[in-house]
Design a protein around this motif. Structure first.
Motif, PDB file in Angstrom:
ATOM      1  N   ASN A 299       0.832  -1.210   0.000  1.00 64.98           N
ATOM      2  CA  ASN A 299       0.000   0.000   0.000  1.00 64.98           C
ATOM      3  C   ASN A 299       0.863   1.254   0.000  1.00 64.98           C
ATOM      4  O   ASN A 299       0.608   2.218  -0.731  1.00 64.98           O
ATOM      5  CB  ASN A 299      -0.933   0.006   1.203  1.00 64.98           C
ATOM      6  N   GLY A 300       1.890   1.242   0.821  1.00 61.08           N
ATOM      7  CA  GLY A 300       2.781   2.389   0.866  1.00 61.08           C
ATOM      8  C   GLY A 300       3.515   2.617  -0.437  1.00 61.08           C
ATOM      9  O   GLY A 300       3.689   3.757  -0.891  1.00 61.08           O
ATOM     10  N   LEU A 301       3.940   1.524  -1.080  1.00 64.23           N
ATOM     11  CA  LEU A 301       4.636   1.648  -2.362  1.00 64.23           C
ATOM     12  C   LEU A 301       3.703   2.180  -3.442  1.00 64.23           C
ATOM     13  O   LEU A 301       4.125   2.936  -4.325  1.00 64.23           O
ATOM     14  CB  LEU A 301       5.215   0.295  -2.764  1.00 64.23           C
TER      15      LEU A 301
ATOM     16  N   ASP B 235       9.869   5.518   7.569  1.00 63.01           N
ATOM     17  CA  ASP B 235      10.309   4.893   8.815  1.00 63.01           C
ATOM     18  C   ASP B 235      10.745   3.455   8.588  1.00 63.01           C
ATOM     19  O   ASP B 235      11.749   2.994   9.146  1.00 63.01           O
ATOM     20  CB  ASP B 235       9.184   4.944   9.858  1.00 63.01           C
ATOM     21  N   MET B 236       9.982   2.735   7.762  1.00 56.95           N
ATOM     22  CA  MET B 236      10.304   1.331   7.511  1.00 56.95           C
ATOM     23  C   MET B 236      11.607   1.185   6.723  1.00 56.95           C
ATOM     24  O   MET B 236      12.446   0.328   7.015  1.00 56.95           O
ATOM     25  CB  MET B 236       9.149   0.650   6.762  1.00 56.95           C
ATOM     26  N   LEU B 237      11.785   2.029   5.711  1.00 56.44           N
ATOM     27  CA  LEU B 237      12.942   1.910   4.828  1.00 56.44           C
ATOM     28  C   LEU B 237      14.178   2.613   5.397  1.00 56.44           C
ATOM     29  O   LEU B 237      15.309   2.337   4.980  1.00 56.44           O
ATOM     30  CB  LEU B 237      12.618   2.487   3.451  1.00 56.44           C
ATOM     31  N   GLY B 238      13.946   3.559   6.291  1.00 57.94           N
ATOM     32  CA  GLY B 238      15.068   4.314   6.845  1.00 57.94           C
ATOM     33  C   GLY B 238      15.663   5.324   5.877  1.00 57.94           C
ATOM     34  O   GLY B 238      16.858   5.618   5.927  1.00 57.94           O
TER      35      GLY B 238
ATOM     36  N   PRO C 187      -5.318  13.794   1.495  1.00 53.83           N
ATOM     37  CA  PRO C 187      -3.889  14.124   1.489  1.00 53.83           C
ATOM     38  C   PRO C 187      -3.193  13.715   2.780  1.00 53.83           C
ATOM     39  O   PRO C 187      -2.028  13.301   2.772  1.00 53.83           O
ATOM     40  CB  PRO C 187      -3.872  15.632   1.285  1.00 53.83           C
ATOM     41  N   ALA C 188      -3.913  13.820   3.904  1.00 53.76           N
ATOM     42  CA  ALA C 188      -3.328  13.417   5.183  1.00 53.76           C
ATOM     43  C   ALA C 188      -2.989  11.926   5.185  1.00 53.76           C
ATOM     44  O   ALA C 188      -1.950  11.506   5.717  1.00 53.76           O
ATOM     45  CB  ALA C 188      -4.280  13.743   6.329  1.00 53.76           C
ATOM     46  N   ALA C 189      -3.863  11.120   4.583  1.00 55.23           N
ATOM     47  CA  ALA C 189      -3.603   9.682   4.517  1.00 55.23           C
ATOM     48  C   ALA C 189      -2.377   9.388   3.655  1.00 55.23           C
ATOM     49  O   ALA C 189      -1.585   8.496   3.972  1.00 55.23           O
ATOM     50  CB  ALA C 189      -4.825   8.960   3.957  1.00 55.23           C
ATOM     51  N   VAL C 190      -2.223  10.147   2.561  1.00 58.15           N
ATOM     52  CA  VAL C 190      -1.029   9.986   1.726  1.00 58.15           C
ATOM     53  C   VAL C 190       0.217  10.318   2.538  1.00 58.15           C
ATOM     54  O   VAL C 190       1.215   9.592   2.526  1.00 58.15           O
ATOM     55  CB  VAL C 190      -1.113  10.877   0.466  1.00 58.15           C
ATOM     56  N   GLY C 191       0.173  11.426   3.263  1.00 55.70           N
ATOM     57  CA  GLY C 191       1.313  11.817   4.086  1.00 55.70           C
ATOM     58  C   GLY C 191       1.655  10.766   5.123  1.00 55.70           C
ATOM     59  O   GLY C 191       2.834  10.464   5.361  1.00 55.70           O
ATOM     60  N   GLN C 192       0.635  10.171   5.755  1.00 56.33           N
ATOM     61  CA  GLN C 192       0.863   9.129   6.752  1.00 56.33           C
ATOM     62  C   GLN C 192       1.519   7.898   6.138  1.00 56.33           C
ATOM     63  O   GLN C 192       2.438   7.312   6.716  1.00 56.33           O
ATOM     64  CB  GLN C 192      -0.462   8.748   7.406  1.00 56.33           C
ATOM     65  N   GLN C 193       1.064   7.512   4.945  1.00 56.56           N
ATOM     66  CA  GLN C 193       1.651   6.342   4.276  1.00 56.56           C
ATOM     67  C   GLN C 193       3.113   6.606   3.915  1.00 56.56           C
ATOM     68  O   GLN C 193       3.962   5.732   4.062  1.00 56.56           O
ATOM     69  CB  GLN C 193       0.847   6.003   3.003  1.00 56.56           C
ATOM     70  N   ILE C 194       3.400   7.808   3.432  1.00 61.09           N
ATOM     71  CA  ILE C 194       4.782   8.133   3.057  1.00 61.09           C
ATOM     72  C   ILE C 194       5.682   8.146   4.301  1.00 61.09           C
ATOM     73  O   ILE C 194       6.799   7.603   4.282  1.00 61.09           O
ATOM     74  CB  ILE C 194       4.844   9.491   2.332  1.00 61.09           C
ATOM     75  N   ARG C 195       5.207   8.741   5.401  1.00 62.16           N
ATOM     76  CA  ARG C 195       6.014   8.759   6.618  1.00 62.16           C
ATOM     77  C   ARG C 195       6.255   7.351   7.150  1.00 62.16           C
ATOM     78  O   ARG C 195       7.360   7.022   7.596  1.00 62.16           O
ATOM     79  CB  ARG C 195       5.333   9.629   7.693  1.00 62.16           C
ATOM     80  N   ALA C 196       5.225   6.517   7.101  1.00 58.95           N
ATOM     81  CA  ALA C 196       5.383   5.136   7.562  1.00 58.95           C
ATOM     82  C   ALA C 196       6.384   4.388   6.685  1.00 58.95           C
ATOM     83  O   ALA C 196       7.191   3.587   7.179  1.00 58.95           O
ATOM     84  CB  ALA C 196       4.030   4.422   7.556  1.00 58.95           C
ATOM     85  N   LEU C 197       6.341   4.646   5.376  1.00 58.54           N
ATOM     86  CA  LEU C 197       7.267   3.990   4.463  1.00 58.54           C
ATOM     87  C   LEU C 197       8.701   4.476   4.722  1.00 58.54           C
ATOM     88  O   LEU C 197       9.651   3.684   4.703  1.00 58.54           O
ATOM     89  CB  LEU C 197       6.843   4.272   3.019  1.00 58.54           C
TER      90      LEU C 197
END
Length: 268
Positions: free
Chosen positions: A9-11, A46-49, A34-44
């Motif tokens: 989903n994040g990708l 964090d995961m990828l570093g 847009p907030a949901a997009v921002g949350q997905q990008i931030r989570a991604l």
């Protein structure tokens, strides 16, 4: 990273945001906020570093890390789409694999399939002889026809009536019992003849060996053609012939169409 942990989903959100260079336009495409997009990008991130986007006075910019992976990411999504299309080919295919006992195949199913196939030149059938349900995946089955009291663990619909009828030779003259494994009278008396299935029991009755109690759907054509005579009235039964399949196969358009055609076909 294990395949099962891929943040798909994040990708997907990353791909949309990178194409538009805008969280707002990416959100419009994906039907989210847009907030949901921002949350997905931030989570991604964090995961990828890694940092995936930089905000500038001109808007969003891709970081070198994002640019390094975008081509492979988009190629991957294209391959996913190709995989989905390949898996959906079976939906448009007109090839059906059906498992059924030999007797109902010979005395009812083949005749109904011949009627159904009229005018459908691209239609193909593979018929598998099976008294019990095979593993649908292992045998590549689309549909099965069973003599049973319900669909069991699968989706299903009954064809014909759940009734048994006693038949004998047209000239009558013998009340000797012809037994078969699914007969309602199995084990209740010492039969004159035992046979492997209800189809053979009908043939034995037609040849004058005695009387057989068999599913009405199986005997309908032989009764109509005068090969055997019906003795008494049909008796309702808990068991009937059911078309069954697991839910994924049951939802296929080709299976739905065949089930609709067969479930209303009772007699010749």
């Amino acid at each position: 990273m294990k395949r099962t942990h891929l943040p798909l989903n994040g990708l997907r959100v990353l791909d949309a945001a990178a194409r538009h260079l805008s969280f707002t336009r990416a959100a419009d495409e994906l039907a989210v906020t847009p907030a949901a997009v921002g949350q997905q990008i931030r989570a991604l991130e964090d995961m990828l570093g890694v940092v995936l986007f930089r905000r500038t006075p001109k808007g969003l910019e891709l970081t070198p890390e994002t640019e390094a992976g975008l081509d492979a990411l988009r190629s991957g999504f294209l391959m996913f789409e190709e995989a989905v299309r390949a898996m959906q080919v079976g939906q448009s295919s007109l090839s059906l694999t059906i498992a059924a006992p030999r007797d109902i195949t010979a005395k009812w199913l083949q005749g109904q399939l011949a009627i159904y196939a009229q005018g459908q030149t691209d239609l193909h059938f593979s018929l598998v002889a099976a008294d019990d349900i095979l593993d649908f995946t292992e045998a590549n089955l689309d549909l099965a026809l069973r003599l049973t009291d319900g669909p069991g663990e699968h989706e299903g619909v009954r064809v014909g009536t759940a009734a048994f009828v006693t038949v004998e030779a047209p000239q009558g003259g013998s009340d000797r019992l012809i037994d078969w494994p699914g007969s309602p009278e199995a084990g209740e008396a010492d039969p004159f003849m035992r046979v492997a299935d209800a189809g053979l029991a009908i043939e034995a009755a037609a040849n004058g060996f005695g009387r057989a109690t068999v599913p009405l759907l199986l005997a309908s054509r032989d009764i109509a053609e005068g090969r055997v005579a019906q003795v008494g009235e049909p008796v309702e039964s808990a068991r009937g012939y059911w078309l069954v399949a697991p839910l994924p196969q049951w939802r296929q358009k080709k299976v739905k169409a065949l089930v609709e055609a067969l479930k209303g076909s009772e007699a010749p």
